[in-house]
Enzyme design. Structure first.
Site, short mmCIF file in Angstrom:
data_model
loop_
_atom_site.label_atom_id
_atom_site.label_comp_id
_atom_site.label_asym_id
_atom_site.label_seq_id
_atom_site.Cartn_x
_atom_site.Cartn_y
_atom_site.Cartn_z
N ALA A 65 0.85 -1.19 0.00
CA ALA A 65 0.00 0.00 0.00
C ALA A 65 0.89 1.24 0.00
O ALA A 65 2.05 1.18 0.41
CB ALA A 65 -0.89 0.00 1.25
N GLY A 103 0.58 -5.25 0.81
CA GLY A 103 -0.55 -5.39 -0.12
C GLY A 103 -0.14 -6.01 -1.43
O GLY A 103 -0.93 -6.64 -2.11
N GLU A 106 -0.25 -9.58 -0.80
CA GLU A 106 -1.67 -9.93 -0.61
C GLU A 106 -2.37 -10.09 -1.95
O GLU A 106 -3.21 -10.96 -2.13
CB GLU A 106 -2.36 -8.87 0.24
N GLU A 126 4.08 -5.39 7.51
CA GLU A 126 3.20 -4.40 8.14
C GLU A 126 3.54 -4.13 9.61
O GLU A 126 3.43 -3.01 10.08
CB GLU A 126 1.75 -4.83 8.00
#
Ligand code: T1G
Length: 707
Positions: A65, A103, A106, A126
């Site tokens: 992200a 992300g 992910e 994270e």
């Protein structure tokens, strides 16, 4: 063809290729997730498309992200675009090169197949940002590789190489050929009709024993030792336990809740700030780093003492051939032994293989003549801390080193311009102040003289990064920036002893704040005698110098710390555990009586603020003097040089949470009570009303690093 600036979609032989093109690292910034969803919708509605490939342009797959968007109104989250991949009616093949992090991984986990280049690295980092994955990562990863492996990966936040990821089942194959895109397209075509589509969310890669409550309790217990101040790692354990206890959708909801609770918390803000501060520190205001900065491919170190040997090891560890020059044959032999012992200890501990040790040792040459280092790209002087000795070394370096070589000093305080005056090339002279032990500590303070060329600074910082160091620039002044800003903290804590505080109380306050070790215990480790001579020199040179009676008394008693079995604390033979010592309290009491200082109780808050605000004030003076480019550079030095708790962001970030106005008021009050050492800095006075302490040298508020 659906062309957007950051997500390209084109169909190649019935395969819909979705390419993320969002430099510099393909972060999932605004529009990226939407572009992926649009491409999937287009391809799934197109009978001419049988399957998809998801790939990154540039050097990475997707780095996660966009951290800059945190705390702001963000567009859709990764959970939505990852769900779109999951739900695609046609298979999606992730083709990973460079980094697939957060992300990014992910999204790959939500694909049906995952291929990677041999050098690819994957991870869910994270927790290093004070949060947990927010796009289903804890749920899909656990189902794919099992709870134990998922706990290791998510709780540590570490990056994992492709080979390990393949072994765990996170990847389906490693593609060892230059055209990853082509290979992924061929693979997509080969599985286009395979059904049912393999979805990580449908897997359950564990057995009863893997999911016993004791597995998760053991992980939580292990965390309490070194992460007791943090929340995110514990939440990560909770999310992975939720994956084995609940349905995928319920586990996803649990993860979303955990993410939301953490995202706006102080821990996440501090860690986000530290992430960007470290990257800002690599920049010189107004100087564009040219891509073709001449690298340092060979180095030399002058002086085979503790620091010189450590610096040589740091070069060798980074794969940079290095020559360790020592005039004295005895000192050279001691240096060789020190280098060999350091490596042997690492092999014995299992942190280095014998083969890697041999490779490093092969990179270190031992020489005694300056002529032998003339062709090195950089040389770091690590000799005795006296200006006449530095002059002698730099005049010799000036005479032999090839043009353009970096002439660096490891001095911790001496004037760079004065050192450079021994050469005809001040533009090539700078400080490269490593912190002991130089092969372990990550901070390298790059010190600029008035004559130092910007390229010299940039090349030195690039060299430092290649050595695995975190670099920040300091101006030349007594103590440069790191030690100059930390000195008031050290003296204030010694002075508080005279007023009734105890070493163990101050150490407890600082470890409760998040330091791994209290400052007095650290002083026992480094040795009380290290700073004793410096204090004596300053006292002789400056009649107003505030003597530190207690540490002076302990040194004069021979209590030098662990190396003598007693310092601030008492130590049992062979045991490093610090034990409070009544003898030290006796010395403190005697000094207080001689000074006529009344003893009193201290609150933890007063101790914390007396210790840290003394340095905050000095840091403001450093910024006023233009000796640091930014407040966040000082924070980077405290994080990497002094073990300041990373989740607090840094000294100045923490002070900013206290508030410039309250900081200024408190320092002003202590100036009235304790005298001139607490005189508030002018900059602090200027911003006390409404400004932020996170400023740069131009006085502007330093926005980039603030989350
Ligand atoms: N967001 C925004 N900017 C980023 C960024 C990111 N994720 N990663 C890097 N940058 C910027 C960085 O500030 C610098 O900017 C430039 O890119 C080059 O970075 C939903 C919520 C990928 C290993 O934690 O670890 O996904 O200084 O110097 O050395 O669950 O960048 O040039 O202006 O570090 O080659 C998880 C963070 C996010 C990865 C590359 N992802 N990045 O290292 O380049 S949270 C991360 C890195 C998340 C999901 C959750 C490294 C790198 P500037 P760089 P590098």
């Amino acid at each position: 063809m659906n062309e957007t600036t950051i997500v390209h979609y084109d169909v190649v032989d019935t395969i819909g290729v979705i390419t993320i093109d969002n430099p510099p690292v393909n972060a999932l910034g605004p529009g990226v997730r939407e572009g992926i969803i649009d491409a999937l919708e287009q391809g799934n509605a197109d009978d001419g498309v049988q399957a998809f490939v998801l790939i990154g342009a540039g050097r990475n797959f997707i780095a996660g992200a966009d951290i800059r968007q945190f705390g702001k109104t963000r567009p859709i989250g990764s959970v939505v675009s990852a769900a779109a991949l999951d739900a695609s009616s046609k298979p999606v093949v992730a083709a990973i090169h460079g980094y697939a992090l957060g992300g990014g991984l992910e999204h790959a986990l939500a694909c049906h197949y995952r291929l990677a280049a041999p050098g690819a690295k994957v991870g869910l980092p994270e927790v290093t940002l004070g949060i947990v994955p927010g796009g289903g990562g804890t749920q899909r990863l656990t189902r794919l590789i099992g709870p134990e492996a998922a706990l290791d990966m998510v709780v540590s936040g570490r990056h994992m190489g492709a080979a390990e990821a393949l072994k765990l089942g996170l990847l389906d194959a490693i593609v060892d050929e230059p055209d990853l895109r082509g290979a992924a397209i061929r693979h997509a075509r080969s599985i286009a009709s395979a059904r049912p589509l393999p979805r990580a969310r449908d897997r359950q890669n564990w057995n009863e024993a893997d999911t016993a409550p004791a597995v998760f309790e053991a992980r939580r217990k292990a965390l309490t030792r070194k992460s007791r101040h943090l929340k995110a790692p514990f939440k990560a354990v909770d999310c992975i336990e939720a994956a084995v206890r609940h349905s995928f959708d319920d586990g996803l909801a649990f993860e979303q809740q955990a993410f939301s609770e953490l995202e706006q918390g102080a821990e996440a803000k501090g860690l986000r700030y530290a992430f960007f501060a470290e990257r800002e520190a690599a920049k010189i205001p107004g100087v564009q780093a040219s891509a073709d900065l001449a690298p340092v491919a060979s180095a030399a170190v002058i002086g085979a003492g503790t620091m010189g040997s450590g610096i040589a090891i740091a070069y060798a560890d980074a794969g940079i051939p290095v020559k360790l020059l020592e005039i004295s044959p005895d000192a050279l032999e001691r240096g060789k032994a020190r280098v060999r012992d350091t490596y042997a200890t690492r092999v014995k501990r299992g942190s280095l293989t014998q083969q890697a040790m041999d490779a490093c040792l092969d990179r270190i040459g031992f020489v005694q003549r300056y002529e032998d280092i003339a062709d090195c790209d950089a040389v770091v002087e690590a000799v005795f801390e006296r200006m006449d000795v530095k002059h002698d070394v730099f005049s010799k370096l000036d005479a032999v080193m090839k043009p353009g070589a970096l002439l660096l000093t490891n001095s911790s305080a001496l004037d760079i311009d004065e050192i450079a005056s021994a050469t005809r090339r001040p533009q090539d002279v700078a400080g490269a102040h490593f912190f002991a032990p130089a092969n372990v500590m990550k901070l390298c303070e790059v010190v600029r003289g008035n004559g130092t060329a910007p390229d010299t600074l940039l090349r030195t910082m690039k060299m430092g990064r290649a050595m695995g160091k975190v670099c920040a620039v300091a101006g030349s002044c007594d103590g440069f920036v790191a030690n100059r800003s930390r000195a008031p903290m050290m003296s204030e804590m010694m002075i508080m002893l005279e007023e009734g505080a105890t070493p163990q109380q101050i150490d407890r306050v600082m470890t409760d704040f998040g330091y791994p070790m209290g400052p007095f215990a650290v002083n026992d480790l480094s040795g009380l005698d290290v700073s004793y001579e410096g204090r004596k020199r300053r006292a002789e040179a400056n009649p107003d110098y505030r003597k530190l009676h207690v540490p002076d008394r302990l040194v004069e008693m021979g209590r030098l710390g662990q190396k003598t079995g007693a310092g601030w604390y008492r130590y049992e033979p062979g045991d490093r555990t610090p034990h409070p010592d009544a003898a030290v309290l006796g010395v403190i009491g005697a000094v207080a009586r001689e000074l006529g200082t009344a003893q009193r109780e201290f609150t933890d808050t007063e101790i914390l603020h007396r210790v840290l605000l003394a340095s905050v004030n000095e840091a403001c003076k450093i910024l006023e003097d233009g000796k640091a480019y930014r407040a966040s550079d000082i924070d980077v030095m405290w994080l990497y040089g002094f073990g300041f708790p990373r989740h607090r962001g840094g000294l100045m970030f923490w002070a900013d949470t206290v508030g410039a106005k309250d900081v200024h008021a408190q320092i002003t009050e202590w100036a009235q009570r304790y005298g001139s050492r607490w005189t508030p800095s002018r900059l602090l006075g200027d911003i006390a009303a409404s400004g932020s302490l996170l400023r740069d040298a131009t006085g502007g508020t330093h926005q980039k690093a603030t989350p």
